[in-house]
Design a protein around this motif. Structure first.
Motif, mmCIF file in Angstrom:
data_model
loop_
_atom_site.group_PDB
_atom_site.id
_atom_site.type_symbol
_atom_site.label_atom_id
_atom_site.label_comp_id
_atom_site.label_asym_id
_atom_site.label_seq_id
_atom_site.Cartn_x
_atom_site.Cartn_y
_atom_site.Cartn_z
ATOM 1 N N UNK A 22 0.893 -1.162 0.000
ATOM 2 C CA UNK A 22 0.000 0.000 0.000
ATOM 3 C C UNK A 22 0.934 1.214 0.000
ATOM 4 N N UNK A 23 1.128 1.806 -1.150
ATOM 5 C CA UNK A 23 2.201 2.784 -1.347
ATOM 6 C C UNK A 23 1.645 4.190 -1.488
ATOM 7 N N UNK A 24 2.177 5.117 -0.696
ATOM 8 C CA UNK A 24 1.845 6.533 -0.812
ATOM 9 C C UNK A 24 3.084 7.279 -1.284
ATOM 10 N N UNK A 25 2.943 7.936 -2.388
ATOM 11 C CA UNK A 25 4.059 8.624 -3.024
ATOM 12 C C UNK A 25 4.012 10.119 -2.708
ATOM 13 N N UNK A 26 5.136 10.625 -2.169
ATOM 14 C CA UNK A 26 5.263 12.050 -1.880
ATOM 15 C C UNK A 26 6.589 12.546 -2.444
ATOM 16 N N UNK A 27 6.545 13.111 -3.651
ATOM 17 C CA UNK A 27 7.765 13.655 -4.237
ATOM 18 C C UNK A 27 8.207 14.923 -3.509
ATOM 19 N N UNK A 28 7.247 15.681 -2.994
ATOM 20 C CA UNK A 28 7.530 16.884 -2.206
ATOM 21 C C UNK A 28 6.705 16.804 -0.915
ATOM 22 N N UNK A 29 7.214 16.091 0.062
ATOM 23 C CA UNK A 29 6.401 15.804 1.256
ATOM 24 C C UNK A 29 5.870 17.031 1.971
ATOM 25 N N UNK A 30 6.651 18.087 2.038
ATOM 26 C CA UNK A 30 6.226 19.250 2.804
ATOM 27 C C UNK A 30 5.191 20.085 2.073
ATOM 28 N N UNK A 31 5.004 19.825 0.775
ATOM 29 C CA UNK A 31 3.967 20.543 0.029
ATOM 30 C C UNK A 31 2.574 20.092 0.454
ATOM 31 N N UNK A 32 2.474 18.883 0.982
ATOM 32 C CA UNK A 32 1.205 18.370 1.503
ATOM 33 C C UNK A 32 1.501 17.709 2.851
ATOM 34 N N UNK A 33 1.920 18.530 3.792
ATOM 35 C CA UNK A 33 2.420 18.025 5.069
ATOM 36 C C UNK A 33 1.380 17.203 5.815
ATOM 37 N N UNK A 34 0.131 17.651 5.819
ATOM 38 C CA UNK A 34 -0.893 16.941 6.577
ATOM 39 C C UNK A 34 -1.095 15.540 6.039
ATOM 40 N N UNK A 35 -1.173 15.396 4.716
ATOM 41 C CA UNK A 35 -1.348 14.063 4.127
ATOM 42 C C UNK A 35 -0.124 13.194 4.376
ATOM 43 N N UNK A 36 1.061 13.810 4.318
ATOM 44 C CA UNK A 36 2.301 13.077 4.546
ATOM 45 C C UNK A 36 2.338 12.537 5.975
ATOM 46 N N UNK A 37 2.008 13.385 6.937
ATOM 47 C CA UNK A 37 2.017 12.945 8.338
ATOM 48 C C UNK A 37 0.952 11.873 8.579
ATOM 49 N N UNK A 38 -0.175 12.009 7.918
ATOM 50 C CA UNK A 38 -1.222 10.996 8.065
ATOM 51 C C UNK A 38 -0.754 9.651 7.518
ATOM 52 N N UNK A 39 -0.013 9.684 6.408
ATOM 53 C CA UNK A 39 0.513 8.445 5.830
ATOM 54 C C UNK A 39 1.566 7.815 6.742
ATOM 55 N N UNK A 40 2.343 8.645 7.401
ATOM 56 C CA UNK A 40 3.362 8.116 8.310
ATOM 57 C C UNK A 40 2.751 7.360 9.483
ATOM 58 N N UNK A 41 1.560 7.727 9.860
ATOM 59 C CA UNK A 41 0.938 7.138 11.046
ATOM 60 C C UNK A 41 0.801 5.628 10.958
ATOM 61 N N UNK A 42 0.702 5.099 9.720
ATOM 62 C CA UNK A 42 0.553 3.648 9.567
ATOM 63 C C UNK A 42 1.687 3.030 8.743
ATOM 64 N N UNK A 43 2.753 3.790 8.509
ATOM 65 C CA UNK A 43 3.818 3.322 7.624
ATOM 66 C C UNK A 43 4.680 2.246 8.276
ATOM 67 N N UNK A 44 4.907 1.167 7.530
ATOM 68 C CA UNK A 44 5.876 0.145 7.940
ATOM 69 C C UNK A 44 7.268 0.466 7.418
ATOM 70 N N UNK A 45 7.330 1.145 6.250
ATOM 71 C CA UNK A 45 8.610 1.464 5.640
ATOM 72 C C UNK A 45 8.570 2.805 4.943
ATOM 73 N N UNK A 46 9.762 3.384 4.776
ATOM 74 C CA UNK A 46 9.905 4.643 4.043
ATOM 75 C C UNK A 46 11.036 4.488 3.041
ATOM 76 N N UNK A 47 10.902 5.177 1.896
ATOM 77 C CA UNK A 47 11.951 5.156 0.887
ATOM 78 C C UNK A 47 12.087 6.558 0.303
ATOM 79 N N UNK A 48 13.327 7.032 0.155
ATOM 80 C CA UNK A 48 13.561 8.376 -0.369
ATOM 81 C C UNK A 48 14.903 8.896 0.089
ATOM 82 N N UNK A 49 15.073 10.238 -0.044
ATOM 83 C CA UNK A 49 16.329 10.830 0.422
ATOM 84 C C UNK A 49 16.283 12.337 0.517
ATOM 85 N N UNK A 50 15.372 12.976 -0.169
ATOM 86 C CA UNK A 50 15.422 14.438 -0.280
ATOM 87 C C UNK A 50 15.149 15.144 1.036
ATOM 88 N N UNK A 51 14.208 14.632 1.806
ATOM 89 C CA UNK A 51 13.772 15.302 3.024
ATOM 90 C C UNK A 51 14.586 14.848 4.237
#
Length: 318
Positions: free
Chosen positions: A24-53
């Motif tokens: 169940x993948x949520x893609x955030x190329x610019x996480x801080x542009x939609x901070x609320x959705x990003x934080x909501x996705x983190x609430x149930x995240x098992x894993x994260x992938x990226x590097x920019x932030x």
């Protein structure tokens, strides 16, 4: 199905499609542009992938179920290692994927700074090439000169191979430990840092950023270098005291610099570095090729899958 969140661009359509298929993948190329959705996705995240932030403890507190962060990078200075260790969160990176292309970038900077490529290229573009180049615009030879590598790890060794085998350059290095394999391979000679600075025609910095290497290069180090030396940084910007570098260049303590990293990124348009014609300034492109970024994405995705499937990752940081 396990939940994965990206925290920056993943430069591979193939990898993105696989992430969509596996999780169940949520893609955030610019996480801080939609901070609320990003934080909501983190609430149930098992894993994260990226590097920019950059990820700090306050942000990661929003991810109570997090098991793994798969960083699409070699450097890990954007992560709170002590916090991750305390929480038992695995951190992986992609060190092998970036080695050769970052070394290409380092040697390109060395060549460009030595031969004044940016400065003279701009002369042509501006219509200033109206006669043969005279001695006031001559550059420096690279072949046969002495290269000093500060931090002879994977990337430093790859730069040294290019220098030794391609340009006949003697190689000096400084670091915390001897590298007998590299000494045998390309006749590298280990010396103290200040001796390296005094003897090298070109100094290339390849150390990771840490408390010990923060501002490793300051006024004292630049003053120890030769007046015709070229300084190259492909490590991290904070390894260098930028104000001291600007002073060294402006006062002629060193001849030129080739930079891909800076204390503040993106580099502000008003940075005094940009007022110095002897500075080659690139926008942190060390690994920015189509092939390498795709390889980094594939490697990070494989690391992510390994941890989430209960297997040992190939490149664990923690």
């Amino acid at each position: 199905m396990q939940r994965v969140v990206s925290f920056g661009p993943v430069s591979s359509a193939e990898v993105l499609a696989d992430l969509e298929k596996r999780y169940h993948f949520r893609r955030f190329d610019q996480p801080l542009a939609d901070r609320e959705s990003f934080l909501a996705a983190l609430a149930t995240a098992d894993g994260m992938i990226g590097s920019t932030l950059p990820l700090d403890a306050a942000l990661l507190d929003y991810a109570p179920a997090l098991k793994v962060i798969a960083s699409v990078s070699a450097g890990v200075d954007n992560y709170p290692l002590g916090y991750l260790r305390d929480r038992g969160i695995c951190l992986t990176n992609t060190p092998d994927a970036v080695t050769e292309t970052t070394a290409d970038t380092g040697f390109m900077l060395l060549m460009m700074a030595a031969r004044r490529a940016c400065e003279l290229g701009q002369l042509v573009r501006d219509g200033g090439w109206t006669c043969a180049i005279d001695a006031s615009r001559f550059g420096l030879d690279v072949h046969g000169k002495t290269l000093g590598i500060v931090g002879l790890g994977r990337i430093g060794a790859a730069v040294a191979r290019r220098a030794h085998f391609g340009f006949g350059m003697p190689v000096l290095y400084s670091g915390n430990s001897a590298k007998p394999v590299y000494e045998a391979e390309f006749a590298a000679r280990r010396v103290p840092l200040m001796q390296l600075l005094a003897e090298a025609d070109f100094v290339c910095v390849c150390v990771p950023l840490s408390a010990d290497t923060h501002h490793l290069f300051g006024r004292e180090q630049f003053a120890a270098m030769r007046a015709d030396a070229v300084f190259v940084n492909i490590a991290r910007g904070a390894v260098v005291d930028e104000a001291a570098l600007v002073q060294a260049l402006a006062e002629g303590q060193i001849r030129a610099a080739g930079l891909d990293v800076y204390e503040r990124e993106p580099l502000p348009a008003g940075s005094p570095l940009l007022a110095l014609p002897q500075v080659v300034a690139l926008p942190h492109i060390g690994s920015a090729t189509v092939e390498t970024r795709a390889l980094m994405a594939r490697t990070a995705a494989a690391e992510l899958a390994a941890v989430l499937e209960g297997r040992a990752p190939q490149h664990p940081v923690l």
